[in-house]
Write a protein that holds these residues in place. Structure first.
Motif, PDB file in Angstrom:
ATOM      1  N   ILE A 253       0.774  -1.440   0.080  1.00  0.00           N
ATOM      2  CA  ILE A 253       0.111   0.086  -0.012  1.00  0.00           C
ATOM      3  C   ILE A 253       0.812   1.319   0.036  1.00  0.00           C
ATOM      4  O   ILE A 253       0.835   2.114  -0.837  1.00  0.00           O
ATOM      5  CB  ILE A 253      -0.845  -0.118   1.299  1.00  0.00           C
ATOM      6  CG1 ILE A 253      -1.868  -1.069   1.338  1.00  0.00           C
ATOM      7  CG2 ILE A 253      -1.404   1.206   1.362  1.00  0.00           C
ATOM      8  CD1 ILE A 253      -2.730  -1.223   2.353  1.00  0.00           C
ATOM      9  N   SER A 254       1.767   1.401   0.811  1.00  0.00           N
ATOM     10  CA  SER A 254       2.670   2.362   0.966  1.00  0.00           C
ATOM     11  C   SER A 254       3.368   2.543  -0.487  1.00  0.00           C
ATOM     12  O   SER A 254       3.459   3.693  -0.761  1.00  0.00           O
ATOM     13  CB  SER A 254       3.899   2.027   2.106  1.00  0.00           C
ATOM     14  OG  SER A 254       3.087   1.723   3.192  1.00  0.00           O
ATOM     15  N   ARG A 255       3.902   1.794  -0.728  1.00  0.00           N
ATOM     16  CA  ARG A 255       4.552   1.892  -2.174  1.00  0.00           C
ATOM     17  C   ARG A 255       3.624   2.327  -3.249  1.00  0.00           C
ATOM     18  O   ARG A 255       3.877   3.338  -4.021  1.00  0.00           O
ATOM     19  CB  ARG A 255       5.213   0.551  -2.812  1.00  0.00           C
ATOM     20  CG  ARG A 255       6.089   0.916  -3.812  1.00  0.00           C
ATOM     21  CD  ARG A 255       6.989  -0.592  -4.217  1.00  0.00           C
ATOM     22  NE  ARG A 255       7.465  -1.137  -3.282  1.00  0.00           N
ATOM     23  CZ  ARG A 255       7.170  -2.432  -2.747  1.00  0.00           C
ATOM     24  NH1 ARG A 255       6.209  -2.955  -3.646  1.00  0.00           N
ATOM     25  NH2 ARG A 255       7.610  -3.164  -1.765  1.00  0.00           N
ATOM     26  N   ARG A 256       2.494   1.996  -3.264  1.00  0.00           N
ATOM     27  CA  ARG A 256       1.419   2.383  -4.079  1.00  0.00           C
ATOM     28  C   ARG A 256       1.156   4.042  -3.982  1.00  0.00           C
ATOM     29  O   ARG A 256       1.148   4.790  -4.725  1.00  0.00           O
ATOM     30  CB  ARG A 256       0.100   1.659  -4.033  1.00  0.00           C
ATOM     31  CG  ARG A 256      -0.697   2.006  -5.211  1.00  0.00           C
ATOM     32  CD  ARG A 256      -2.039   0.971  -5.006  1.00  0.00           C
ATOM     33  NE  ARG A 256      -2.661   1.163  -3.969  1.00  0.00           N
ATOM     34  CZ  ARG A 256      -3.657   0.529  -3.392  1.00  0.00           C
ATOM     35  NH1 ARG A 256      -3.909  -0.555  -3.850  1.00  0.00           N
ATOM     36  NH2 ARG A 256      -4.394   0.953  -2.425  1.00  0.00           N
ATOM     37  N   ASN A 257       0.935   4.242  -2.601  1.00  0.00           N
ATOM     38  CA  ASN A 257       0.828   5.454  -2.067  1.00  0.00           C
ATOM     39  C   ASN A 257       1.872   6.489  -2.581  1.00  0.00           C
ATOM     40  O   ASN A 257       1.952   7.627  -3.122  1.00  0.00           O
ATOM     41  CB  ASN A 257       0.697   5.679  -0.763  1.00  0.00           C
ATOM     42  CG  ASN A 257      -0.900   5.511  -0.366  1.00  0.00           C
ATOM     43  OD1 ASN A 257      -1.544   6.119  -1.217  1.00  0.00           O
ATOM     44  ND2 ASN A 257      -0.999   4.675   0.679  1.00  0.00           N
ATOM     45  N   PHE A 258       3.274   6.009  -2.245  1.00  0.00           N
ATOM     46  CA  PHE A 258       4.263   6.823  -2.677  1.00  0.00           C
ATOM     47  C   PHE A 258       4.207   7.038  -4.161  1.00  0.00           C
ATOM     48  O   PHE A 258       4.706   8.213  -4.516  1.00  0.00           O
ATOM     49  CB  PHE A 258       5.707   5.946  -2.294  1.00  0.00           C
ATOM     50  CG  PHE A 258       6.847   6.551  -2.476  1.00  0.00           C
ATOM     51  CD1 PHE A 258       7.818   5.925  -3.301  1.00  0.00           C
ATOM     52  CD2 PHE A 258       7.127   7.759  -1.953  1.00  0.00           C
ATOM     53  CE1 PHE A 258       8.791   6.391  -3.573  1.00  0.00           C
ATOM     54  CE2 PHE A 258       8.276   8.245  -2.137  1.00  0.00           C
ATOM     55  CZ  PHE A 258       9.350   7.860  -3.034  1.00  0.00           C
ATOM     56  N   LEU A 259       4.222   6.000  -5.049  1.00  0.00           N
ATOM     57  CA  LEU A 259       4.172   6.225  -6.485  1.00  0.00           C
ATOM     58  C   LEU A 259       3.151   7.373  -6.777  1.00  0.00           C
ATOM     59  O   LEU A 259       3.155   8.234  -7.691  1.00  0.00           O
ATOM     60  CB  LEU A 259       4.000   4.625  -6.998  1.00  0.00           C
ATOM     61  CG  LEU A 259       5.022   3.847  -6.978  1.00  0.00           C
ATOM     62  CD1 LEU A 259       4.326   2.659  -7.703  1.00  0.00           C
ATOM     63  CD2 LEU A 259       6.259   4.283  -7.823  1.00  0.00           C
ATOM     64  N   LYS A 260       1.728   7.308  -6.101  1.00  0.00           N
ATOM     65  CA  LYS A 260       0.957   8.130  -6.639  1.00  0.00           C
ATOM     66  C   LYS A 260       1.263   9.616  -6.365  1.00  0.00           C
ATOM     67  O   LYS A 260       1.029  10.526  -7.071  1.00  0.00           O
ATOM     68  CB  LYS A 260      -0.268   7.947  -5.661  1.00  0.00           C
ATOM     69  CG  LYS A 260      -1.547   7.603  -6.474  1.00  0.00           C
ATOM     70  CD  LYS A 260      -2.764   7.497  -5.655  1.00  0.00           C
ATOM     71  CE  LYS A 260      -3.958   6.902  -6.395  1.00  0.00           C
ATOM     72  NZ  LYS A 260      -5.222   6.661  -5.659  1.00  0.00           N
TER      73      LYS A 260
ATOM     74  N   ARG B  16       3.561   4.821   9.622  1.00  0.00           N
ATOM     75  CA  ARG B  16       3.065   3.635   8.950  1.00  0.00           C
ATOM     76  C   ARG B  16       3.818   3.870   7.593  1.00  0.00           C
ATOM     77  O   ARG B  16       3.516   2.712   6.664  1.00  0.00           O
ATOM     78  CB  ARG B  16       1.585   3.697   8.967  1.00  0.00           C
ATOM     79  CG  ARG B  16       1.164   3.240  10.558  1.00  0.00           C
ATOM     80  CD  ARG B  16      -0.344   3.401  10.433  1.00  0.00           C
ATOM     81  NE  ARG B  16      -0.721   4.731   9.979  1.00  0.00           N
ATOM     82  CZ  ARG B  16      -1.800   5.074   9.282  1.00  0.00           C
ATOM     83  NH1 ARG B  16      -2.745   4.011   9.068  1.00  0.00           N
ATOM     84  NH2 ARG B  16      -2.032   6.072   9.021  1.00  0.00           N
ATOM     85  N   TYR B  17       4.173   5.046   7.013  1.00  0.00           N
ATOM     86  CA  TYR B  17       4.671   5.331   5.753  1.00  0.00           C
ATOM     87  C   TYR B  17       6.045   5.171   5.536  1.00  0.00           C
ATOM     88  O   TYR B  17       6.927   5.495   6.873  1.00  0.00           O
ATOM     89  CB  TYR B  17       4.114   6.285   5.161  1.00  0.00           C
ATOM     90  CG  TYR B  17       2.576   6.279   4.970  1.00  0.00           C
ATOM     91  CD1 TYR B  17       1.907   5.881   3.665  1.00  0.00           C
ATOM     92  CD2 TYR B  17       1.603   6.891   5.989  1.00  0.00           C
ATOM     93  CE1 TYR B  17       0.651   5.810   3.699  1.00  0.00           C
ATOM     94  CE2 TYR B  17       0.304   6.763   5.923  1.00  0.00           C
ATOM     95  CZ  TYR B  17      -0.250   6.068   4.814  1.00  0.00           C
ATOM     96  OH  TYR B  17      -1.401   5.885   4.525  1.00  0.00           O
ATOM     97  N   PRO B  18       6.856   4.858   4.518  1.00  0.00           N
ATOM     98  CA  PRO B  18       8.338   4.906   4.590  1.00  0.00           C
ATOM     99  C   PRO B  18       8.607   6.756   4.723  1.00  0.00           C
ATOM    100  O   PRO B  18       7.974   7.405   4.189  1.00  0.00           O
ATOM    101  CB  PRO B  18       8.580   4.612   2.880  1.00  0.00           C
ATOM    102  CG  PRO B  18       7.372   4.097   2.314  1.00  0.00           C
ATOM    103  CD  PRO B  18       6.205   4.542   3.293  1.00  0.00           C
TER     104      PRO B  18
END
Lengths: 460, 507
Positions: free
Chosen positions: A5-12, A126-128
């Protein structure tokens, strides 16, 4: 899973440029504020858009133009009846903000008696770490010693679950003049310590937030040559642009102009003046709504701040999903003000400045009053009555009785009797804590005297 | 017909007297305040001769209709008795019982002694209108206020200012307990036996009975028509019709007209009793004491009194300091009642003695005081009579509500203008508690709020212009309103408090 999820958010966030734009443009005119949505549902009723980003010329940081201010969080009661942060809602809000590209989070150890940093730390943890910019402050208001200040610095790292700060601020300098600044940061060696930390990379940007007089602001900017401020955080909105309470405060157009000259990035606080640019008098509301019926009143203020090119981010304290969604909506389809619209807001500001409201932003720095007065509550109530037209001028006026009842009944409803203005003894301990430099006891005594005249029927 | 008229008048008195106690805004007072002023004991206390003579004349002419249509406690008992009579098989639950002379006159003598010698608590407990006032103030008023607060809650949601919320608090536990016990006793007596209280305990009932014995108009049994069916006797809530002898005890008859209403043979008439020689029906003097089927109510109320005082003592010790906590705001300790050299009585009460001599402890002033100053005293000597204190508010200059409502002349009527010239007490500063000394801060909140300009703020160090200032009271100017005491930041004891004046001074 979490990582995914985090990665997806990050990419977004970072790859926001690749998000399709066509649909957004088509629907941008018909958005409504989320009214009755469950704040926890996180229902996405914001039409897809693209978060506006600004580049920090110093280091290339790509910062969302909407920054999340963490001075207030939604609160709940623990089992002892104490006020605590409602972490579940905080997490939901942060998740939503993150998902929509907000990547700047601003807090301070002073907020919510330390609870703000902790809650922000939990939600962001909870996020990088690299996926967001973290800003906090050295809020050494009371104890200025070197040890206590360093402890505060290290505590912030622990609370925020990090080993570096993206943006670190000397908190609210200017409030006790240049002398206060020297005592809090220079004489105790703390500024040198922070400069070392910057060199070591644990502070990526060092700056300050400012409340105070023109002279002190000038002095701080002179220090730019020595310390090199990476950014400055100022109070900026369409009312303060030309209508700040001089001489104890400075017009924002001056502050911004000086920073622009020196190419120092600006971070905007109080874009809504603590809500005062939302809770406006009826005729102002009509004016703003009349032009853009489907846009929130708040959106005007955000567009004003965001339209200035050297603004890196505009901080907004968003304690409910509705506000968050509205703001994301404003900044995801960001439209800078046209020159004509700027003129319109200037007119509006002129009108607002004529209302005798007390410039209290409900920051609660004055609290707790040692004698138990609910200072921000009393001001908020007074301002609401001013805006709603509930202040009686004379006993002869036609609706005197209605206004009297409205004021007194709503006053008793909002403020417990032991915390009302007549209990203010005028000890003046609050004054130095007020970033707006309100002469709090005088204002309280004025309100008290108005109430006394209402009760005795001696209003002229 | 007569019964219907009686019921309409009674309903009117009862509803509006009750509302006088419930209406905290004081608006009804203007129109219905007279209902309190025509009550017998308050009129005696106020030496309101017109009312006293009128009531006595009415009694001489018509009998004790006062007890049926004016006295709220009497009407209240009728109401309870009526509800009791709605039960199956209870429609005919009364029977004749002879007068309980010993209790009746015993209580009356004690009452008279107490009244003359100033044993206020005893007088107050027996005073019928005041008993009802206490019940209304202590038991009905909270319910009314809660309903009001519920409406205020809704109004607040709807942004309306039509209703505002009021604090519901027990102003004096002993008085509350006495009111509750009075209510219980009255309820049980009325439920079982109708007007027992009025005819065996109530001193006003006894006084009026002296006159009603000889009343000109009265219910009379026509023995020619009477079939001795006993229905009238079984319907008589005063238990005063002795059908065996066809005699009615007019000292106890309260003119409810139930007998006339229920007589199937037209044998009962309400008519002029002299001139036409009645065949029967003068005072029926039952000689025997029939204690078997009667509660000894005198005994009961005496016991109630003893229980109450015992409860009062324990209650006083239980009451501890309450503290309030809410987030972000400094904690505030509740104020405590200071020790006053002399007690405080309301503006318009002339002197402490005048006030307590006249007051029948009906609680009307306590009910209407918007500033939560008046509350019933817990001291035995003045039990239930109001006393003033300034922990929750102070006697505001524009308010004269208590003086407007007092039916017994304990608080004489004054205007807000007159109020400014009356002195009920004098403020005294305790410099050890004053925050200027304890916290080393500027204050002057007492001086800022003094409506009489009686407090001067003087430099602690006269030679230093920057010196903090401490309050000093100009005694001649102080009126004793308590603004200074109430708004003093020192807690729980204010650094400035008001001592009462034995005799109030007028400029």
């Amino acid at each position: 899973m979490k990582d995914h999820i985090s990665r997806r958010n990050f990419l977004k966030i970072t790859g926001a440029g690749s998000v399709a734009l066509g649909a957004a443009a088509a629907t941008s005119g018909c958005l409504k504020r989320a009214g009755n949505n469950n704040p926890l549902s996180g229902n996405d009723n914001t039409s897809p858009g693209k978060m506006e980003y600004r580049n920090n010329p110093g280091n290339g940081d790509k910062v969302s133009l909407l920054g999340f201010g963490c001075m207030r969080w939604p609160m709940t009661k623990d089992k002892d009846g104490k006020d605590i942060v409602d972490q579940d809602i905080v997490n939901t809000l942060v998740d939503y903000a993150f998902k929509h590209g907000v990547n700047y989070y601003d807090t301070s150890p002073a907020y919510l008696e330390g609870q703000s940093e902790k809650a922000a730390g939990i939600a962001l943890g909870r996020y990088p770490r690299k996926s967001y910019y973290l800003a906090t402050k050295l809020s050494n208001f009371k104890t200025w010693t070197s040890e206590a200040s360093k402890r505060m610095y290290r505590d912030s790292m622990e609370q925020l679950q990090t080993d570096y700060f993206d943006y670190y601020l000397l908190h609210a300098i200017g409030m006790n003049g240049f002398e206060g600044f020297e005592n809090r940061y220079v004489n105790n060696g703390i500024l040198d310590f922070l400069l070392e930390e910057r060199k070591a990379g644990r502070i990526r940007n060092l700056g300050f937030s400012f409340h105070g007089t023109k002279d002190s602001f000038d002095s701080f900017l002179k220090l730019h040559d020595i310390y090199h401020w990476d950014f400055v955080q100022i109070e900026l909105n369409y009312l303060d642009w030309e209508h700040a309470k001089i001489p104890r405060n400075v017009n924002a157009d001056y502050l911004y102009g000086e920073l622009e000259k020196r190419k120092i990035p600006v971070i905007v606080m109080e874009p809504l003046l603590g809500g005062r640019l939302v809770n406006v008098p009826d005729n102002i509301a009509d004016k703003l709504k009349g032009r853009e019926p489907e846009k929130s009143i708040a959106s005007w203020a955000f567009r004003f701040a965001g339209s200035l090119p050297d603004v890196l981010t505009v901080l907004s304290g968003m304690t409910s999903m509705e506000h968050l969604q509205d703001n994301i909506n404003t900044f995801s389809h960001f439209k800078p003000l046209s020159p004509e619209e700027s003129g319109f807001l200037k007119e509006t500001a002129d009108l607002i400045s004529e209302y005798p409201v007390i410039p209290c932003n409900d920051c609660k720095y004055c609290m707790p009053c040692p004698y138990g007065i609910d200072i921000p509550g009393i001001f908020k109530h007074f301002n609401k009555c001013v805006n709603d037209g509930f202040i009686a001028r004379t006993k002869e006026q036609e609706d005197y009785n209605r206004l009297k009842k409205a004021y007194l009944v709503s006053y008793d409803r909002s403020i417990a009797s032991m915390r009302q203005a007549n209990h203010c003894i005028g000890c003046k301990q609050c004054i130095e804590h007020c970033p707006q430099s309100i002469m709090i006891p005088n204002e309280l005594h004025k309100i008290d005297s108005y109430i006394e005249r209402l009760k005795r029927g001696t209003l002229k | 017909m007569l019964k219907t008229i009686r019921r309409i008048l009674a309903a009117f008195s009862f509803i509006f007297i009750t509302l006088l106690f419930l209406d905290f805004t004081g608006t009804l007072q203007k129109w219905f305040g007279w209902l309190a002023r025509i009550q017998f004991l308050p009129a005696i206390m106020a030496l309101n001769l017109a009312v006293i003579i009128a009531l006595i004349l009415i009694t001489i002419v018509f009998g004790r209709i006062y007890c049926s249509v004016i006295c709220p406690l009497g009407i209240f008992q009728d109401l309870i008795s009526w509800m009791s009579g709605k039960r199956k098989k209870k429609k005919m639950r009364f029977s004749y019982s002879p007068e309980k002379k010993w209790i009746r006159y015993g209580v009356f003598v004690l009452f008279a002694i107490a009244l003359i010698s100033g044993i206020h608590a005893f007088v107050s407990i027996l005073a019928p209108y005041s008993s009802y006032g206490r019940i209304a103030q202590n038991l009905f008023s909270p319910v009314y206020l809660w309903m009001n607060n519920f409406l205020a809650f809704i109004a607040e949601k709807a942004d309306s200012f039509a209703f505002y919320s009021k604090d519901v608090w027990i102003k004096s536990l002993p008085t509350f307990v006495i009111a509750a016990l009075t209510f219980a006793i009255i309820f049980i007596l009325a439920w079982k036996n109708g007007r027992t209280y009025c005819n065996t305990v109530c001193p006003v009932g006894t006084i009026l009975s002296f006159f009603s014995r000889f009343s000109l108009f009265r219910p009379i049994i026509n023995t020619e028509k009477c079939k001795t069916c006993h229905i009238c006797e079984r319907k008589c809530k005063a238990a005063c019709i002795d059908l065996k002898t066809h005699k009615i005890d007019y000292s106890r008859c309260v003119d409810c007209f139930d007998c006339i209403d229920n007589c199937r043979f037209d044998a009962m008439e309400y008519r002029f009793a002299y001139g036409v020689k009645p065949k029967n029906g003068s005072s029926g003097n039952g000689g025997e004491h029939d204690l078997k089927n009667e509660n000894s109510s005198g005994k009961l109320s005496r016991r109630a009194f003893l229980t109450t005082t015992a409860i009062a003592v324990t209650a006083a010790t239980v009451k501890a300091g309450e503290k309030k906590i809410d987030g972000g705001l400094a904690m505030i300790t509740d104020k405590k009642i200071p020790e006053r050299k002399e007690r405080l009585t309301p503006f318009g009460s002339v002197s402490i003695d005048h006030f307590y001599d006249c007051c029948t402890a009906c609680q009307l002033c306590v009910s209407v005081c918007p500033n939560e100053i008046l509350r019933p005293s817990v001291e035995l000597e003045y039990l239930m009579q109001p006393v003033m204190s300034y922990e929750r508010g102070y006697c505001r200059p524009e308010c004269v509500k208590c003086s407007e409502v007092c039916p017994s002349g304990a608080i004489l009527k004054i205007t807000p203008e007159e109020k400014t010239a009356i002195h009920i007490g004098t403020a005294v500063v305790d410099y050890d508690l004053c925050v200027v000394n304890t916290d080393n801060v500027n204050c002057g909140n007492c001086a800022r709020h003094c409506p009489a300009g009686a407090i001067r703020m003087l430099r602690k160090d006269p030679d230093n212009r920057e010196s903090l200032r401490i309050p000093s009271v100009i005694e001649e100017r102080c009126i004793g309103c308590g603004a200074c005491e109430n708004l003093c930041p020192s807690r729980p004891y204010s650094a400035i408090h008001v001592d009462g004046l034995k005799i109030h001074r007028t400029d």
